[in-house]
Design an enzyme around this catalytic site. Structure first.
Site, short mmCIF file in Angstrom:
data_model
loop_
_atom_site.label_atom_id
_atom_site.label_comp_id
_atom_site.label_asym_id
_atom_site.label_seq_id
_atom_site.Cartn_x
_atom_site.Cartn_y
_atom_site.Cartn_z
N GLY A 239 -2.23 6.98 7.02
CA GLY A 239 -3.20 7.69 7.75
C GLY A 239 -4.53 8.05 6.76
N GLU A 276 3.38 4.70 4.32
CA GLU A 276 3.19 3.71 5.13
C GLU A 276 1.50 3.52 5.26
OE1 GLU A 276 4.83 5.15 8.77
OE2 GLU A 276 6.45 4.74 8.20
N GLY A 278 -2.25 1.79 5.51
CA GLY A 278 -2.54 0.42 6.30
C GLY A 278 -4.09 0.51 5.81
N ARG A 279 -5.00 1.27 6.49
CA ARG A 279 -6.27 1.08 6.29
C ARG A 279 -6.88 1.42 4.92
NH1 ARG A 279 -9.51 2.43 10.74
NH2 ARG A 279 -7.79 3.84 11.63
N TYR A 319 -13.31 2.82 19.78
CA TYR A 319 -13.48 4.00 19.06
C TYR A 319 -14.98 4.48 18.81
CZ TYR A 319 -8.87 2.48 17.74
OH TYR A 319 -7.62 2.05 17.34
N CYS A 348 -19.38 -10.56 28.39
CA CYS A 348 -20.02 -10.08 29.44
C CYS A 348 -19.44 -8.38 29.83
CB CYS A 348 -19.67 -10.94 30.56
SG CYS A 348 -20.38 -12.31 30.19
N GLU A 349 -19.71 -7.55 28.79
CA GLU A 349 -19.42 -6.09 28.97
C GLU A 349 -20.38 -5.49 28.29
OE1 GLU A 349 -16.27 -4.70 29.91
OE2 GLU A 349 -14.93 -6.28 30.05
N TYR A 377 -7.46 -3.35 11.12
CA TYR A 377 -7.51 -3.04 12.49
C TYR A 377 -8.81 -3.97 13.20
CZ TYR A 377 -4.41 0.62 11.31
OH TYR A 377 -3.43 1.25 11.13
C1 LIG Z 1 -0.63 2.78 12.28
C2 LIG Z 1 0.60 3.39 11.49
C3 LIG Z 1 0.41 3.49 9.98
C4 LIG Z 1 -0.81 3.18 9.11
O1 LIG Z 1 -1.88 4.17 9.41
P1 LIG Z 1 -3.22 3.93 8.43
O2 LIG Z 1 -4.12 4.86 9.27
O3 LIG Z 1 -3.66 2.56 8.64
O4 LIG Z 1 -2.83 4.33 7.20
C5 LIG Z 1 1.44 4.13 9.03
N1 LIG Z 1 2.74 4.41 9.96
C6 LIG Z 1 2.63 4.31 11.41
C7 LIG Z 1 3.90 4.63 12.26
C8 LIG Z 1 1.70 3.76 12.09
O5 LIG Z 1 1.74 3.80 13.47
#
Ligand SMILES: *Cc1c(COP(=O)(O)O)cnc(C)c1O
Length: 424
Positions: A239, A276, A278-279, A319, A348-349, A377
């Site tokens: 997150g 976890e 990601g971004r 978003y 076409c949107e 993403y």
């Molecule tokens: C999407 C997600 C993440 C990653 O979120 P980021 O904002 O990209 O760090 C981690 N854990 C779970 C369960 C998710 O669904």
């Protein structure tokens, strides 16, 4: 920090001009910087210091096999949300004992796949799922390692579509019910109840919501300990936000310091903390290259119509997200009138836009643009809407670069389609 900079008027990824990649592969095309991925992973890892931890990269942010393999080499595990992502992680060489499985709708087949592969942990999001996992484990004669994903009812102060830790969201087990659900889980012999998990949302720009939710988790761990339950894993989710425009998200160091401070209170050296992200790992490590097809001035509004669209990069449409847009060659913008333009795709949107009212020069058709911070993403949310094949993906390492996913073809799009007998 990323490795996309101008060198002699040309925007480069590490040592490679983006122009060179676009000329060779065509556009639209995603380009990832290996050095940026490595750097982001290391910074995040170092921020957690001597805390016993495992970083499970969130595959849904970017599930390209080369990205997963690059992070795997550095020691990363992977957080998956489907059987498809499990297959991708395993094929990228991620050891099963570094894979955690999240998501509210795991199906029996996916659970069986995960148990057979012997992944580290299933993050359970409801009582019904607990029962399903116990049933699948019994059939396979295995014990399923589970963590309960709790929902702490904390407002992550982010876009509502990516807020997951509020009471009204579909995710997790309400924290008030957690004790009872742990009791139920402990009564099921097919389950190895070994963890606690929480993920409150994405693109967080303050540590406070994380601190609040982690505080609640620490209390719960204390309660469970008093009951004689000693967990081995605390999964604190992902997150952490990144800078797209003028946000100032916490640095990994600030994040790490906050996490370490809270866990020191718990004094549980046997606990492994799972993150976890990601971004924050991959977001600024990627750009989407696109060429201008037309410049259009309707009298009311000016448009750059480009060859990338919402099917390639959905975030602006979904978003209202902001992505900085840069010219690949500064010369393309020299002596051109600047002003607000909408950068739009061919779909076409009216919701098909990549930028609104952006101060960009009125560049000629053929000019190459880089849509920044598109590594997370981006491709993973791409579709083939309007029968547009999905873009190629490229990875750069210093002066070297390689296509890590070929551009889709129209044949790829139609694979598996056939006429019913009455239309043949
Ligand atoms: C999407 C997600 C993440 C990653 O979120 P980021 O904002 O990209 O760090 C981690 N854990 C779970 C369960 C998710 O669904």
């Amino acid at each position: 920090m990323h490795h996309f900079d101008y060198q002699a008027g040309e925007l480069c990824c590490e040592q490679v001009p983006l122009r060179v990649i676009a000329e060779a592969t065509g556009t639209p095309c995603y380009v990832y910087s290996h050095a940026t991925l490595r750097r982001h992973y290391r910074v995040f890892d170092e921020a957690l210091g001597d805390l016993r931890h495992l970083i499970c990269f969130s595959a849904k942010a970017n599930s390209n096999g080369a990205v997963l393999a690059a992070l795997g080499r550095l020691g990363a595990g992977v957080d998956i949300v489907s059987g498809g992502e499990l297959e991708r992680a395993l094929r990228a060489g991620i050891p099963a004992h570094k894979i955690v499985f999240s998501g509210v709708g795991k199906q029996a087949g996916e659970v069986a796949q995960a148990l057979s592969a012997e992944i580290l942990l299933l993050n359970v999001e409801s009582e019904a799922e607990l029962e399903l996992i116990a049933g699948v484990a019994a059939t396979l004669r295995r014990r399923a390692p589970v963590a309960l994903r709790v929902n702490p009812d904390v407002d992550p102060q982010t876009h509502p579509y990516i807020a997951t830790g509020l009471r009204e969201s579909k995710f997790g087990i309400p924290i008030a019910d957690a004790r009872r659900v742990y009791e139920r889980a402990l009564a099921l012999p097919q389950l190895d109840v070994c963890g606690l998990d929480c993920h409150i949302g994405s693109q967080l720009t303050s540590v406070q919501p994380l601190v609040d939710s982690l505080g609640a988790l620490v209390e719960l761990i204390d309660v469970l300990r008093a009951r004689g339950v000693h967990l081995r894993y605390l999964d604190i989710g992902g997150g952490l936000g990144i800078r797209y425009a003028d946000e100032s998200p916490p640095t990994p160091d600030e994040y790490g310091a906050a996490v370490r401070a809270l866990l020191r209170r718990l004094a549980a050296p046997e606990l492994t903390v799972i993150c976890e992200p990601g971004r924050v790992i991959v977001g600024n490590a990627g750009v989407l290259l696109t060429r201008v097809v037309y410049y259009k001035d309707s009298g009311h509004k000016r448009f750059l119509i480009v060859d990338a669209a919402m099917n390639d990069l959905l975030r602006p449409s979904l978003y209202g997200a902001f992505h900085e847009i840069k010219l690949a060659a500064l010369a393309d913008g020299a002596n051109r009138p600047h002003g607000p333009v909408d950068v739009v795709g061919p779909i076409c949107e009216s919701g098909d836009f990549l930028a609104k009212d952006r101060d960009l020069p009125a560049v000629e058709p053929g000019a190459l643009l880089a849509i920044m911070s598109a590594g997370a993403y981006g491709f993973s949310m791409a579709s083939s809407y309007n029968s547009r094949p999905r873009p190629a993906e490229v990875m750069v390492d210093a002066e070297a670069w390689a296509v890590v996913r070929e551009r889709e073809t129209v044949d790829d799009l139609m694979r598996g389609e056939r006429l019913p007998p009455w239309l043949r």
